[in-house]
Design an enzyme around this catalytic site. Structure first.
Site, PDB file in Angstrom:
ATOM      1  CG  HIS A 168      -3.748  -6.137  -0.470  1.00 58.01           C
ATOM      2  ND1 HIS A 168      -2.806  -6.883   0.183  1.00 58.01           N
ATOM      3  CD2 HIS A 168      -4.623  -7.027  -0.995  1.00 58.01           C
ATOM      4  CE1 HIS A 168      -3.113  -8.166   0.066  1.00 58.01           C
ATOM      5  NE2 HIS A 168      -4.197  -8.275  -0.647  1.00 58.01           N
TER       6      HIS A 168
ATOM      7  CB  VAL B 172      -0.973  -0.025   1.220  1.00 55.28           C
ATOM      8  CG1 VAL B 172      -1.984  -1.164   1.042  1.00 55.28           C
ATOM      9  CG2 VAL B 172      -0.233  -0.151   2.548  1.00 55.28           C
TER      10      VAL B 172
HETATM   11  P1  NAD Z   1      -6.417 -14.878   4.426  1.00 49.02           P
HETATM   12  O1  NAD Z   1      -7.197 -15.700   5.398  1.00 49.02           O
HETATM   13  O2  NAD Z   1      -6.211 -15.390   3.026  1.00 49.02           O
HETATM   14  O3  NAD Z   1      -5.033 -14.470   5.004  1.00 49.02           O
HETATM   15  C1  NAD Z   1      -4.164 -15.512   5.240  1.00 49.02           C
HETATM   16  C2  NAD Z   1      -3.196 -14.969   6.188  1.00 49.02           C
HETATM   17  O4  NAD Z   1      -3.526 -13.662   6.591  1.00 49.02           O
HETATM   18  C3  NAD Z   1      -3.213 -15.830   7.398  1.00 49.02           C
HETATM   19  O5  NAD Z   1      -2.166 -16.788   7.196  1.00 49.02           O
HETATM   20  C4  NAD Z   1      -2.904 -14.855   8.493  1.00 49.02           C
HETATM   21  O6  NAD Z   1      -1.531 -14.624   8.531  1.00 49.02           O
HETATM   22  C5  NAD Z   1      -3.538 -13.582   8.006  1.00 49.02           C
HETATM   23  N1  NAD Z   1      -4.894 -13.409   8.508  1.00 49.02           N
HETATM   24  C6  NAD Z   1      -6.012 -13.227   7.781  1.00 49.02           C
HETATM   25  N2  NAD Z   1      -7.068 -12.985   8.546  1.00 49.02           N
HETATM   26  C7  NAD Z   1      -6.611 -13.046   9.812  1.00 49.02           C
HETATM   27  C8  NAD Z   1      -7.214 -12.871  11.060  1.00 49.02           C
HETATM   28  N3  NAD Z   1      -8.508 -12.538  11.166  1.00 49.02           N
HETATM   29  N4  NAD Z   1      -6.450 -13.026  12.146  1.00 49.02           N
HETATM   30  C9  NAD Z   1      -5.150 -13.328  12.032  1.00 49.02           C
HETATM   31  N5  NAD Z   1      -4.506 -13.498  10.884  1.00 49.02           N
HETATM   32  C10 NAD Z   1      -5.248 -13.332   9.796  1.00 49.02           C
HETATM   33  O7  NAD Z   1      -7.033 -13.473   4.409  1.00 49.02           O
HETATM   34  P2  NAD Z   1      -8.465 -13.301   3.946  1.00 49.02           P
HETATM   35  O8  NAD Z   1      -9.330 -12.861   5.060  1.00 49.02           O
HETATM   36  O9  NAD Z   1      -8.909 -14.557   3.176  1.00 49.02           O
HETATM   37  O10 NAD Z   1      -8.222 -12.133   2.945  1.00 49.02           O
HETATM   38  C11 NAD Z   1      -9.181 -12.078   1.979  1.00 49.02           C
HETATM   39  C12 NAD Z   1      -8.990 -10.806   1.314  1.00 49.02           C
HETATM   40  O11 NAD Z   1      -8.411  -9.770   2.129  1.00 49.02           O
HETATM   41  C13 NAD Z   1      -8.069 -11.027   0.175  1.00 49.02           C
HETATM   42  O12 NAD Z   1      -8.792 -10.520  -0.896  1.00 49.02           O
HETATM   43  C14 NAD Z   1      -6.861 -10.183   0.454  1.00 49.02           C
HETATM   44  O13 NAD Z   1      -6.426  -9.570  -0.743  1.00 49.02           O
HETATM   45  C15 NAD Z   1      -7.362  -9.129   1.385  1.00 49.02           C
HETATM   46  N6  NAD Z   1      -6.301  -8.759   2.298  1.00 49.02           N
HETATM   47  C16 NAD Z   1      -5.943  -7.454   2.496  1.00 49.02           C
HETATM   48  C17 NAD Z   1      -4.986  -7.165   3.418  1.00 49.02           C
HETATM   49  C18 NAD Z   1      -4.496  -5.755   3.693  1.00 49.02           C
HETATM   50  O14 NAD Z   1      -4.018  -5.470   4.794  1.00 49.02           O
HETATM   51  N7  NAD Z   1      -4.588  -4.881   2.718  1.00 49.02           N
HETATM   52  C19 NAD Z   1      -4.391  -8.126   4.158  1.00 49.02           C
HETATM   53  C20 NAD Z   1      -4.748  -9.435   3.868  1.00 49.02           C
HETATM   54  C21 NAD Z   1      -5.740  -9.753   2.989  1.00 49.02           C
HETATM   55  N1  APR Z   2      14.352  -8.741   0.141  1.00 43.99           N
HETATM   56  C1  APR Z   2      13.510  -9.694  -0.360  1.00 43.99           C
HETATM   57  N2  APR Z   2      12.528 -10.297   0.369  1.00 43.99           N
HETATM   58  C2  APR Z   2      12.385  -9.889   1.647  1.00 43.99           C
HETATM   59  C3  APR Z   2      13.206  -8.902   2.244  1.00 43.99           C
HETATM   60  C4  APR Z   2      14.232  -8.327   1.418  1.00 43.99           C
HETATM   61  N3  APR Z   2      15.071  -7.378   1.878  1.00 43.99           N
HETATM   62  N4  APR Z   2      12.827  -8.745   3.532  1.00 43.99           N
HETATM   63  C5  APR Z   2      11.800  -9.601   3.740  1.00 43.99           C
HETATM   64  N5  APR Z   2      11.537 -10.298   2.615  1.00 43.99           N
HETATM   65  C6  APR Z   2      10.515 -11.333   2.406  1.00 43.99           C
HETATM   66  C7  APR Z   2      10.276 -12.200   3.612  1.00 43.99           C
HETATM   67  O1  APR Z   2      11.116 -13.341   3.538  1.00 43.99           O
HETATM   68  C8  APR Z   2       8.810 -12.593   3.438  1.00 43.99           C
HETATM   69  O2  APR Z   2       8.710 -13.773   2.675  1.00 43.99           O
HETATM   70  O3  APR Z   2       9.305 -10.644   2.168  1.00 43.99           O
HETATM   71  C9  APR Z   2       8.228 -11.440   2.612  1.00 43.99           C
HETATM   72  C10 APR Z   2       7.306 -10.555   3.446  1.00 43.99           C
HETATM   73  O4  APR Z   2       6.159 -11.333   3.726  1.00 43.99           O
HETATM   74  P1  APR Z   2       4.950 -10.677   4.552  1.00 43.99           P
HETATM   75  O5  APR Z   2       5.505  -9.903   5.693  1.00 43.99           O
HETATM   76  O6  APR Z   2       3.954 -11.766   4.796  1.00 43.99           O
HETATM   77  O7  APR Z   2       4.357  -9.592   3.553  1.00 43.99           O
HETATM   78  P2  APR Z   2       3.396  -9.918   2.322  1.00 43.99           P
HETATM   79  O8  APR Z   2       3.709 -11.251   1.742  1.00 43.99           O
HETATM   80  O9  APR Z   2       3.433  -8.726   1.460  1.00 43.99           O
HETATM   81  O10 APR Z   2       1.934  -9.992   3.011  1.00 43.99           O
HETATM   82  C11 APR Z   2       0.835 -10.155   2.095  1.00 43.99           C
HETATM   83  O11 APR Z   2      -0.677  -9.855   3.913  1.00 43.99           O
HETATM   84  O12 APR Z   2      -1.193  -8.853   5.877  1.00 43.99           O
HETATM   85  C12 APR Z   2      -1.398  -8.800   4.529  1.00 43.99           C
HETATM   86  O13 APR Z   2      -1.971  -6.835   3.400  1.00 43.99           O
HETATM   87  C13 APR Z   2      -0.918  -7.526   3.933  1.00 43.99           C
HETATM   88  O14 APR Z   2      -0.371  -7.225   1.638  1.00 43.99           O
HETATM   89  C14 APR Z   2      -0.022  -7.931   2.819  1.00 43.99           C
HETATM   90  C15 APR Z   2      -0.318  -9.382   2.639  1.00 43.99           C
END
Ligand code: NAD
Ligand code: APR
Length: 250
Positions: free
Chosen positions: A122, A106
């Site tokens: 997102h 974001v």
């Molecule tokens: P999800 O269940 O697919 O997310 C999986 C991971 O997100 C989990 O492994 C956990 O790490 C985390 N997570 C999700 N909900 C959680 C909760 N209530 N408590 C703790 N951990 C949680 O996520 P979702 O609900 O299926 O997401 C569906 C939609 O939300 C997707 O479309 C995704 O693009 C969107 N999304 C947006 C954000 C954001 O911060 N912008 C973050 C995650 C998902």
């Molecule tokens: N270079 C390359 N990869 C890196 C570095 C780096 N310097 N530092 C961290 N990483 C990798 C980590 O190994 C990890 O696999 O980036 C990844 C970060 O993973 P997350 O913290 O889970 O972030 P992301 O995968 O973007 O999460 C997906 O989850 O909570 C929601 O909205 C949130 O968009 C996010 C989504």
């Protein structure tokens, strides 16, 4: 296993279509916290409280504050695009609309690094939307319960234009058609925890694209990639881009 097989794809096609999925890891070296690394955002905040519609309904001020803090940090002078963002900007300068960035992030570091074709699935910290119509406006300011929309009479409150857990991500149709048509699908800096983003690689495989993971360590979906290289984004993404640029027959 032969290395740099992705270069065979690039050499074989005059102007290859490349879709690049990015996650928080590409912005880690710009000083922005990832979500699930040590001391990540989800270690210090509960997802339910700050990244779900229920959390916003229950305690909007906490949610406004969480995103205001992240927006203020992003727009502070010491957060800048890093070499990985800049390298992707250069790749797009050469490939034009054959290079698409689909980001879960974001932040606005891809745009500040030179990328133009960026799809924020997102949402974006620099955008806020009306809680009633969903109409979004650009904002670099902090928003709170008193920030009112300009699309309704009487005006309604605004919310962060962030896709929360349980909400549908943006641009899914465009993303699917880009992946459907791409020759190379590259995933950078994402742990493969969250769907639908984590499912894009298997869709890319089904559509016949060559799939490549560039990350700090193997993601949850690393076995789905045809090829993977591990290291810091600022290093391995620059290596990837310079290799591709040297093979693209313009
Ligand atoms: P999800 O269940 O697919 O997310 C999986 C991971 O997100 C989990 O492994 C956990 O790490 C985390 N997570 C999700 N909900 C959680 C909760 N209530 N408590 C703790 N951990 C949680 O996520 P979702 O609900 O299926 O997401 C569906 C939609 O939300 C997707 O479309 C995704 O693009 C969107 N999304 C947006 C954000 C954001 O911060 N912008 C973050 C995650 C998902
Ligand atoms: N270079 C390359 N990869 C890196 C570095 C780096 N310097 N530092 C961290 N990483 C990798 C980590 O190994 C990890 O696999 O980036 C990844 C970060 O993973 P997350 O913290 O889970 O972030 P992301 O995968 O973007 O999460 C997906 O989850 O909570 C929601 O909205 C949130 O968009 C996010 C989504």
């Amino acid at each position: 296993v032969k290395k740099f097989r992705y270069l065979e794809v690039v050499k074989a096609i005059p102007k290859p279509k490349i879709v690049i999925l990015t996650g928080a890891g590409i912005s880690a070296e710009s000083g922005l916290k990832t979500f699930r690394d040590n001391n990540g955002l989800w270690e210090n905040h509960s997802i339910e409280e700050v990244a779900t519609p229920e959390g916003f309904a229950k305690n909007p001020d906490l949610v406004y504050r969480f995103y205001n803090e992240r927006r203020t940090q992003l727009l502070s002078k010491d957060v800048k695009p890093n070499a990985a963002h800049i390298a992707l900007g250069k790749l797009e300068a050469q490939l034009g609309n054959h290079c698409i960035v689909v980001t879960q992030n974001v932040d606005n570091l891809h745009e500040r690094g030179g990328s133009i074709n960026v799809l924020h699935m997102h949402g974006e910290l620099t955008s806020a939307k009306c809680i009633t119509t969903g109409k979004a406006v650009n904002t670099s300011e902090t928003i709170d319960a008193n920030t009112l929309c300009s699309c309704c009479q009487p005006a309604n409150a605004m919310r962060p234009d962030i896709v929360w857990f349980g909400e549908m991500p943006y641009h899914m149709d465009a993303i699917e058609s880009h992946i459907y048509n791409c020759d190379l699908f590259v995933s950078i800096g994402t742990s493969g925890n969250v769907y639908p983003a984590a499912g894009f690689v298997s869709f890319a495989n089904q559509c016949g694209a060559h799939t490549l993971e560039l990350n700090l360590e193997p993601s949850n979906v690393n076995t789905e990639f045809a090829e993977s290289y591990y290291g810091k984004a600022s290093e391995i993404v620059c290596e990837f881009v310079s290799q591709v640029q040297s093979c693209i027959s313009t």
